[in-house]
Enzyme design. Structure first.
Site, PDB file in Angstrom:
ATOM      1  CB  CYS A 151       8.577   4.165  -5.893  1.00 50.37           C
ATOM      2  SG  CYS A 151       8.722   2.905  -4.599  1.00 50.37           S
ATOM      3  CG  ASN A 200      12.383   0.856  -1.173  1.00 45.81           C
ATOM      4  OD1 ASN A 200      13.247   0.589  -0.351  1.00 45.81           O
ATOM      5  ND2 ASN A 200      12.420   0.334  -2.386  1.00 45.81           N
ATOM      6  CB  CYS A 256       4.169  -0.673  -4.391  1.00 47.19           C
ATOM      7  SG  CYS A 256       3.067  -0.900  -2.961  1.00 47.19           S
ATOM      8  NE  ARG A 257       4.975   3.782  -7.281  1.00 47.50           N
ATOM      9  CZ  ARG A 257       4.858   5.091  -7.187  1.00 47.50           C
ATOM     10  NH1 ARG A 257       4.554   5.806  -8.265  1.00 47.50           N
ATOM     11  NH2 ARG A 257       5.056   5.707  -6.039  1.00 47.50           N
ATOM     12  CB  SER A 258      11.463   1.336  -6.282  1.00 45.92           C
ATOM     13  OG  SER A 258      11.271   1.335  -4.893  1.00 45.92           O
ATOM     14  CG  ASP A 299       1.286   4.808  -5.474  1.00 49.92           C
ATOM     15  OD1 ASP A 299       1.305   3.595  -5.181  1.00 49.92           O
ATOM     16  OD2 ASP A 299       1.454   5.717  -4.655  1.00 49.92           O
TER      17      ASP A 299
HETATM   18  P1  4NP Z   1       5.375   2.807  -3.691  1.00 52.31           P
HETATM   19  O1  4NP Z   1       3.853   2.808  -3.210  1.00 52.31           O
HETATM   20  O2  4NP Z   1       5.820   4.248  -3.682  1.00 52.31           O
HETATM   21  O3  4NP Z   1       5.285   2.240  -5.057  1.00 52.31           O
HETATM   22  O4  4NP Z   1       6.133   1.936  -2.708  1.00 52.31           O
HETATM   23  C1  4NP Z   1       3.412   3.441  -2.048  1.00 52.31           C
HETATM   24  C2  4NP Z   1       3.657   2.848  -0.826  1.00 52.31           C
HETATM   25  C3  4NP Z   1       3.198   3.447   0.322  1.00 52.31           C
HETATM   26  C4  4NP Z   1       2.511   4.632   0.259  1.00 52.31           C
HETATM   27  C5  4NP Z   1       2.276   5.232  -0.967  1.00 52.31           C
HETATM   28  C6  4NP Z   1       2.735   4.634  -2.115  1.00 52.31           C
HETATM   29  N1  4NP Z   1       2.005   5.221   1.443  1.00 52.31           N
HETATM   30  O5  4NP Z   1       1.361   6.282   1.355  1.00 52.31           O
HETATM   31  O6  4NP Z   1       2.257   4.683   2.543  1.00 52.31           O
END
Ligand code: 4NP
Length: 164
Positions: free
Chosen positions: A13, A16, A18-20, A130
């Site tokens: 993602c 790294n 939340c989603r992955s 997201d």
């Molecule tokens: P992820 O979610 O890609 O699913 O881990 C996010 C985590 C952090 C951010 C954006 C999305 N950020 O902008 O810090």
């Protein structure tokens, strides 16, 4: 008889956190249920370097925990060299996929595609939304979608004869 080499999967993602890492634990749990854990290596990474070395987002861990998934992964960034380490690189959304396509060496012979493309109940090109800037329902949605896509992924490999 010699055992087959493990099938190596990396979920990717943006951050790294939340989603992955959610997809990673959900696939691991599904592998345990199917008695296939030892046939796979599973990891996750982000296209960005915002949160290197951090545990997953507290909300991600709390929602996962409520369904019995423990997330202990620490964030890392996916690099071009990682393509040599995986058979399946599964992107969470189309932006992650575009960034990975730009990194992909011509020698990569594995599969690079959207994770949700393995969910038989949705169209091919669906993103894993997201949850980072939203509320609780976003984190629950990531779990729901990951459970369906992980089952679909293993069903697909089975139909291809790669796993029993
Ligand atoms: P992820 O979610 O890609 O699913 O881990 C996010 C985590 C952090 C951010 C954006 C999305 N950020 O902008 O810090």
């Amino acid at each position: 008889m010699e055992s087959a080499p493990p099938i190596r999967v990396c979920f990717v993602c943006l951050g790294n956190i939340c989603r992955s890492p959610t997809a990673e634990v959900v696939l691991l749990a599904e592998l345990e249920r199917r008695g296939l854990r030892e046939r796979f290596g599973v990891d996750s990474a982000g296209t960005a370097a915002y949160h290197l070395g951090k545990l997953a987002d507290a909300r991600t861990r709390r929602h996962a925990e409520r369904r019995g998934y423990a997330i202990t992964h620490r964030a890392r960034q996916f690099g071009a060299e990682d393509f040599a380490r995986f058979d399946y690189v599964l992107a969470m959304d189309r932006e992650n996929l575009r960034n990975l396509e730009a990194l992909r060496p011509s020698t990569f012979s594995g599969v690079l595609r959207l994770f949700r493309s393995y969910d038989p109940t949705v169209r091919e090109d669906q993103d894993m939304p997201d949850p980072y800037y939203g509320g609780d329902e976003g984190f629950e949605r990531v779990l729901d979608y990951s459970e369906r896509a992980a089952a679909g992924f293993l069903d697909r490999l089975r139909s291809e004869g790669r796993i029993p």
